[in-house]
Design an enzyme around this catalytic site. Structure first.
Site, PDB file in Angstrom:
ATOM      1  N   HIS A  29      42.460  40.631  36.124  1.00 28.03           N
ATOM      2  CA  HIS A  29      43.592  40.469  35.205  1.00 28.03           C
ATOM      3  C   HIS A  29      43.615  41.542  34.121  1.00 28.03           C
ATOM      4  O   HIS A  29      44.629  41.707  33.430  1.00 28.03           O
ATOM      5  CB  HIS A  29      43.528  39.092  34.523  1.00 28.03           C
ATOM      6  CG  HIS A  29      43.737  37.937  35.432  1.00 28.03           C
ATOM      7  ND1 HIS A  29      42.739  37.440  36.238  1.00 28.03           N
ATOM      8  CD2 HIS A  29      44.845  37.176  35.670  1.00 28.03           C
ATOM      9  CE1 HIS A  29      43.225  36.407  36.928  1.00 28.03           C
ATOM     10  NE2 HIS A  29      44.490  36.229  36.606  1.00 28.03           N
ATOM     11  N   GLU A  50      30.718  35.831  29.673  1.00 24.53           N
ATOM     12  CA  GLU A  50      31.781  35.910  28.664  1.00 24.53           C
ATOM     13  C   GLU A  50      31.361  35.289  27.333  1.00 24.53           C
ATOM     14  O   GLU A  50      31.863  35.704  26.281  1.00 24.53           O
ATOM     15  CB  GLU A  50      33.050  35.232  29.168  1.00 24.53           C
ATOM     16  CG  GLU A  50      33.798  36.006  30.233  1.00 24.53           C
ATOM     17  CD  GLU A  50      33.399  35.617  31.650  1.00 24.53           C
ATOM     18  OE1 GLU A  50      34.011  36.134  32.601  1.00 24.53           O
ATOM     19  OE2 GLU A  50      32.468  34.785  31.796  1.00 24.53           O
ATOM     20  N   GLN A 113      43.296  30.145  38.781  1.00 27.11           N
ATOM     21  CA  GLN A 113      42.805  30.201  37.401  1.00 27.11           C
ATOM     22  C   GLN A 113      43.877  29.826  36.366  1.00 27.11           C
ATOM     23  O   GLN A 113      43.874  30.339  35.249  1.00 27.11           O
ATOM     24  CB  GLN A 113      42.235  31.598  37.101  1.00 27.11           C
ATOM     25  CG  GLN A 113      41.055  31.940  38.013  1.00 27.11           C
ATOM     26  CD  GLN A 113      40.540  33.346  37.833  1.00 27.11           C
ATOM     27  OE1 GLN A 113      41.290  34.247  37.465  1.00 27.11           O
ATOM     28  NE2 GLN A 113      39.251  33.543  38.112  1.00 27.11           N
ATOM     29  N   GLY A 417      25.653  25.342  14.654  1.00 25.66           N
ATOM     30  CA  GLY A 417      24.272  25.176  15.116  1.00 25.66           C
ATOM     31  C   GLY A 417      24.103  25.698  16.529  1.00 25.66           C
ATOM     32  O   GLY A 417      23.407  25.102  17.355  1.00 25.66           O
TER      33      GLY A 417
END
Length: 584
Positions: A29, A50, A113, A417
């Protein structure tokens, strides 16, 4: 008439915004963007996950004060980046996430997707948009930068459907952004005058400086204001180094004010100036380090933050840099109390804290004490090194050992955290500061989350030095379980011995295991001098409890009495390497 595609428009706009590098993981993409990056010479740093790309954009902003840019493919590319975006959102960090998307023309046809990316990202971003017209890509990207960097900073999301991105339009139809002037909002005259009046009256003032100071690029102004008014300064993790921790008016983190509350001589802080820090877990509510009877002045760019979690005597909606500049100018020539007794008390507390682990730093047989490990590291690193700390107890050990002398040079955890930030943050720091020493310490639990980024370091020529604090367990979690349930009783917290140095070697890094305290400094020097990504696997004592863990769990200790640390008649408890400590 020349035609250009959306990738060309996007890269030209990035250049206009001063961006010369992106963090990404390939997806089809995005190929129009990559082609334009190649044509324009933008650096493309490609990661193995990612999540790491998003963390790198976050880390870039934390170390430079400017937004980082992550570009990920559609569907799982975007969902993989969610944790990195959430981490930036919780800590108000400016970053841009650009995501690919299935074609607009295939909506409702079950294309590949086609997850609802906007629905996922909207709750954890300041601003999120999907671009439906190719020629508007520059307009939307410029808006993304405005939203990320103005007011309270934060992450933004821009979605680019593949048919919109790859389409070509006449160049003359495209309007690219122009330079914009930005005037920072300042304090009102009456509010500023009242703040300075209260500061002149105060006997025990303190400044709590947060990320609003750093992102306003106001480190020099903070130091000057503290010196003019003789006011002690404490900083949170985002603002560390905004006033050098070697400066006589800097007393470390916000918690430094807390021991002084319980001092038998004198009172606690009577005036607290909160500069660009939100009233949250440690600054408001029942766990607050801010004395309940202190006057509080809160300066924040975001009006909604004034008064969160506690009453505020004076709220000032202002950019922190502009407030400090005007305050310094207004305070020139005025007389302020030297606050000598108050500063002396804070010094006494600070000096006592510095000597907490003197016994642990001595040469002794047996496993390496984690305090000894971080002490050796701190002695060996350059004073100007950039330090990243990742892990529960590991980050706390390193935080307490390191002296931050410059802003944007100590990166660690925030409100999410979130573990696994260490290596991506360090890689971003090395990309931003290629000539600086960049060091990262990671707990062996955290190491499992983005360990493959050693390969990113190797193939992108980002020679960071990483220490794995290998206590063979999720240390904070296991120690907490044993404090609650008793020694030897734990669940899902064991890791066992792992040779991380060998795994790192397989990914292109230099690796070495360290099992004796005396070998730490020589091994670290070799790693730093190698010019390569390096992994030191330091095996440490699994039984030592970091003080923050003890404080967190001690209030609710439960379980078999015979297994718990036993207090003596004065309410003090003897723990390994710490001597006597009160569990309250």
């Amino acid at each position: 008439m020349a035609k250009i595609d959306g990738g060309e428009m996007l890269v030209r706009t990035l250049e206009h915004e001063g961006v010369h590098e992106i963090f990404t993981l390939h997806g089809g993409h995005l190929d129009a963007i990559y082609a334009a990056c190649s044509a324009h010479g933008l650096r493309v740093i490609d990661t193995r996950h990612e999540q790491a790309a998003a963390h790198m954009a976050d880390g870039w902003a934390r170390t430079t004060g400017r937004p980082g840019v992550a570009i990920v493919t559609a569907g799982p590319g975007v969902t993989d980046a969610v944790t990195g975006v959430a981490n930036a959102f919780m800590d108000s960090i400016p970053m841009i996430l650009i995501g690919g998307r299935s074609p607009l023309a295939d909506d409702d046809r079950l294309p590949l997707q086609a997850v609802d990316q906007m629905g996922i990202l909207r709750p954890i971003t300041k601003w999120a948009r999907s671009v439906t017209h190719t020629e508007r890509i520059p307009e939307y990207l410029a808006a993304a930068f405005r939203h990320a960097t103005t007011g309270r900073p934060g992450p933004v999301f821009l979605e680019l459907p593949i048919d919109v991105l790859f389409a070509r339009v006449d160049e003359e139809r495209v309007e690219f952004p122009r330079d914009r002037l930005k005037e920072s909002a300042g304090p009102g005259k009456a509010a500023l005058a009242r703040a300075l009046k209260w500061l002149r009256e105060a006997k025990r003032p303190a400044i709590l400086a947060g990320g609003g100071v750093w992102f306003a690029q106001a480190a020099a102004e903070l130091t000057r204001f503290a010196e003019i008014t003789n006011t002690p300064v404490m900083t949170n993790a985002k603002a560390r180094g905004s006033i050098s921790e070697e400066h006589p008016l800097c007393f470390g983190g916000f918690g430094a004010i807390h021991p002084a509350i319980h001092s038998k001589s004198g009172g606690s802080a009577d005036l607290v100036i909160m500069l660009g820090t939100r009233i949250g877990m440690f600054t408001g509510g029942r766990n607050s380090v801010v004395p309940g009877d202190a006057r509080v002045i809160q300066v924040d760019i975001e009006p909604e933050e004034i008064g969160r979690n506690r009453n505020i005597e004076l709220g000032i909606v202002s950019d922190c840099g502009e407030f400090l500049r005007q305050a310094c100018e207004a305070a020139k020539g005025e007389k302020f109390d030297p606050h000598a007794e108050w500063i002396e008390r804070l010094n006494a507390v600070r000096n006592a804290m510095r000597h907490r682990f003197d016994e642990a730093l001595k040469d002794r047989p047996g496993p390496i004490h984690p305090a000894r490990m971080v002490h050796e590291i701190a002695k060996t690193l350059s004073h100007d090194a950039i330090v990243v700390a990742d892990g529960g107890e590991t980050a706390n050990w390193m935080s307490n050992a390191w002296t931050a002398r410059h802003p944007g040079r100590f990166l660690s955890h925030g409100y999410l955290g979130c573990l696994g930030t260490g290596m991506p943050f360090a890689l971003a720091c090395k990309a931003a500061h290629p000539d600086q020493q960049v060091f990262c310490i990671v707990g062996d639990g955290s190491a499992g989350l983005n360990f493959s980024e050693f390969h990113t370091a190797a193939k992108n020529n980002l020679p960071i030095t990483v220490v794995i604090n290998n206590d063979q367990q999720w240390g904070m979690s296991k120690h907490g379980q044993e404090l609650m349930w008793g020694k030897g009783r734990s669940m899902a917290t064991e890791l066992g011995m792992v040779h991380y140095e060998r795994a790192a070697e397989g990914l292109g890094a230099q690796g070495e295991i360290v099992e004796r305290a005396g070998d730490i400094a020589p091994a670290l020097k070799r790693a730093l001098a190698s010019g390569r990504p390096a992994c030191l696997n330091i095996v440490t004592d699994r039984d030592v409890i970091e003080p923050g863990t003890l404080a967190m769990y001690s209030a609710g200790l439960s379980g078999p009495a015979k297994e718990k640390p036993k207090p003596d008649a004065r309410g003090e408890t003897t723990l390994p390497y710490y001597g006597k400590r009160k569990l309250d």
